[in-house]
Design a protein around this motif. Structure first.
Motif, PDB file in Angstrom:
ATOM      1  N   ILE A   1       0.841  -1.202   0.000  1.00  4.62           N
ATOM      2  CA  ILE A   1       0.000   0.000   0.000  1.00  4.62           C
ATOM      3  C   ILE A   1       0.877   1.253   0.000  1.00  4.62           C
ATOM      4  CG2 ILE A   1      -1.485   1.366   1.545  1.00  4.62           C
ATOM      5  CD1 ILE A   1      -3.134  -0.537   0.029  1.00  4.62           C
TER       6      ILE A   1
ATOM      7  N   VAL B   1      -0.377   5.274  -1.888  1.00  2.44           N
ATOM      8  CA  VAL B   1      -1.678   5.551  -1.268  1.00  2.44           C
ATOM      9  C   VAL B   1      -1.480   6.489  -0.076  1.00  2.44           C
ATOM     10  CG1 VAL B   1      -3.509   4.453   0.097  1.00  2.44           C
ATOM     11  CG2 VAL B   1      -2.707   3.385  -2.045  1.00  2.44           C
TER      12      VAL B   1
ATOM     13  N   VAL C   1      -9.261   2.960  -1.125  1.00  3.21           N
ATOM     14  CA  VAL C   1      -8.768   1.682  -1.644  1.00  3.21           C
ATOM     15  C   VAL C   1      -9.925   0.697  -1.599  1.00  3.21           C
ATOM     16  CG1 VAL C   1      -7.126  -0.204  -1.319  1.00  3.21           C
ATOM     17  CG2 VAL C   1      -6.416   2.157  -0.863  1.00  3.21           C
TER      18      VAL C   1
ATOM     19  N   PRO D   1      -4.822  -0.213   4.138  1.00  3.42           N
ATOM     20  CA  PRO D   1      -4.813   1.184   3.655  1.00  3.42           C
ATOM     21  C   PRO D   1      -4.866   2.210   4.789  1.00  3.42           C
ATOM     22  CG  PRO D   1      -6.384  -0.138   2.399  1.00  3.42           C
ATOM     23  CD  PRO D   1      -5.918  -0.990   3.553  1.00  3.42           C
TER      24      PRO D   1
ATOM     25  N   THR E   1     -10.512   6.834  -5.797  1.00  8.76           N
ATOM     26  CA  THR E   1      -9.967   5.471  -5.738  1.00  8.76           C
ATOM     27  C   THR E   1      -8.545   5.441  -6.279  1.00  8.76           C
ATOM     28  OG1 THR E   1     -12.195   4.674  -6.205  1.00  8.76           O
ATOM     29  CG2 THR E   1     -10.408   3.066  -6.319  1.00  8.76           C
TER      30      THR E   1
ATOM     31  N   ALA F   1      -6.347   2.390  -5.407  1.00 12.41           N
ATOM     32  CA  ALA F   1      -5.827   1.014  -5.470  1.00 12.41           C
ATOM     33  C   ALA F   1      -6.946   0.030  -5.147  1.00 12.41           C
ATOM     34  CB  ALA F   1      -4.668   0.840  -4.489  1.00 12.41           C
TER      35      ALA F   1
END
Ligand code: PLP
Length: 441
Positions: free
Chosen positions: A87, A92, A98, A112, A144, A146
């Motif tokens: 992550i 992120v 996510v 996440p 968004t 991942a």
């Protein structure tokens, strides 16, 4: 026909099932090799030739990469750590979402949060219990970043449409392969289909090092970021000349030399252990195929299901006996498994309650009193975690039956006892129904 054990009759079997034991002489010799060297870990959290660990770790990584067809493999101390690395490497951060599955162990959905991103739950495919591409599509937003896809119970998720979505929306895909080492999707190994793959080597997995994990990727930039997050990134970046400092706050997720040495032996055995599971499942399914209330798992053409568990569905249209009582009756027929006596008979009704029903999600409380990341000022979305969010995951948990009584070294005779327990319950559904009505009255 003898009476059900649950109703006072004799059990199908009382002698315990054999332990799943993969550790042998090879591992002992490997551990002794490390002990004799005196070097139990060679990592340095600095820009130095030991930044990537000692000889066992490096050999283990090279062998893992070769075995799975990934260009890079990075050893870590657990799959949970591996998910955190992945992550972080994906870039992120706060304000991001996510997409995750509700039907896995919690870390598949909480990773996440460690980078202050918000998990968004998509629903599962009721046939495979992996994330549904259609549901993922519906839950993609401009935030968004991942997707964490879990190949649950050893079966690959439907990766082609998921990767199509990822390309369209520029998303990073992380495969959680903790339950699916050596698994295949349309002839391709899991862990190489998305941008990163994460494997577990904890004691309960197909192969293990006690605790441990591996992250795979074909992307050298991601591989470097993973190696940094694993090993004190912030202390290394300046000397290493790393330009992008995003998420370069490191941890210590390093694997020791002893675990790596064990991992090399385990890796060499893994494919054979998986093939034995597959053979055992085939044997069981030959016996159970005609039982109308049991829906057997289906393997997609070209796939290799590695059966972390053998997961069946109970079809309520075929019997009035509910799933829970059905499982209770099967358990009553069977013995414990050596080494795991404390867990009871290794047959379960359901897997886990959907993750969003855990208190951390229901109350949206993670970091501090400010409820970050859910109420973080950088986050302009809003999640409503509540019952009903993912109806197929909730329904799955009410209909599936999971057992682990197909792991090596189960013999045909052992497997026949398992099948006979199911068949005995099937043959006695009438008396089981009477029993449930009496119990309810
Ligand atoms: C076991 C497991 C993990 C975590 O593995 P650890 O190595 O114990 O951290 C993650 N995801 C899934 C699906 C698992 O089964």
């Amino acid at each position: 026909m003898s009476e059900l054990a649950l109703l006072g009759g004799p059990k199908v079997r009382t002698k315990p099932f054999p332990a799943y034991r993969t550790i042998g002489e090879e591992e002992k010799a490997a551990v002794n090799r490390v002990m004799d060297s005196g070097v139990l870990s060679r990592y340095l959290g600095a820009h130095h030739e030991d930044f990537m660990g000692g000889p066992e770790v490096r050999s283990f990584e090279a062998e893992w990469a070769a075995a799975t067809g990934a260009r890079h493999a990075l050893a870590v101390n657990s799959a949970s750590s591996g998910l955190h690395c992945a992550i972080g490497a994906a870039g992120v951060g706060p304000g991001d979402e996510v997409i995750v599955t509700p039907y896995s162990i919690t870390v598949s959905a909480t990773a996440p949060i460690v980078f202050n991103a918000v998990p968004v739950f998509a629903d599962i495919d009721p046939e495979t219990w992996c994330l549904s591409p259609q549901s993922i599509r519906e839950r993609i937003t401009p935030r968004t970043r991942a997707i964490i896809v879990v190949h649950i119970f050893g079966q690959a998720a439907d990766m082609d449409p998921i990767m199509d979505l990822a390309r369209q929306h520029n998303l990073v895909v992380i495969e959680d392969c903790a339950q699916a080492p050596f698994g295949m999707y349309k002839g391709r190994p899991v862990g190489t289909l998305g941008h990163m793959g994460v494997f577990s080597l904890n004691y309960h997995k197909h192969i293990h090092t006690g605790e441990g994990g591996v992250v795979t990727t074909n992307d050298p930039v991601l591989a470097e970021k993973i190696s940094l997050i694993r090993n004190h990134a912030e202390a290394v970046v300046a000397a290493k000349g790393v330009g992008d400092l995003t998420n370069m706050l490191g941890f210590n997720f390093r694997m020791g030399e002893i675990e790596a040495a064990i991992g090399r032996c385990q890796l060499a055995k893994g494919a054979t252990l998986v093939d034995e599971r597959r053979r055992n499942v085939q044997h069981l399914e030959k016996r159970l195929g005609g039982v109308p209330e049991l829906i057997l798992p289906q393997e997609r053409t070209g796939d290799k299901h590695v059966y972390y568990t053998h997961t069946l569905r109970h079809d309520p249209a075929k019997t009035e006996v509910g799933r829970d009582l059905y499982v209770e009756a099967i358990k009553a027929e069977l013995p414990l498994t050596e080494g795991r006596e404390g867990e009871g008979v290794l047959v379960r009704a359901g897997y886990v309650k959907p993750i969003y029903l855990q208190p951390m999600f229901l109350t949206q409380t993670a970091y501090g009193r400010a409820q970050c990341p859910f109420r973080c000022p950088h986050y302009d979305g809003k999640q409503d975690y509540r019952a009903g969010l993912c109806p197929d995951a909730e329904a799955a948990n009410a209909s599936i039956m999971i057992h682990e009584l197909m792991r090596p070294p189960m013999t045909d005779a052992d497997l026949n006892d398992v099948a006979n327990a199911f068949l005995k319950v099937h043959d006695n559904l009438g008396s089981l129904l009477d029993f449930s009505l009496r119990r309810a009255a």
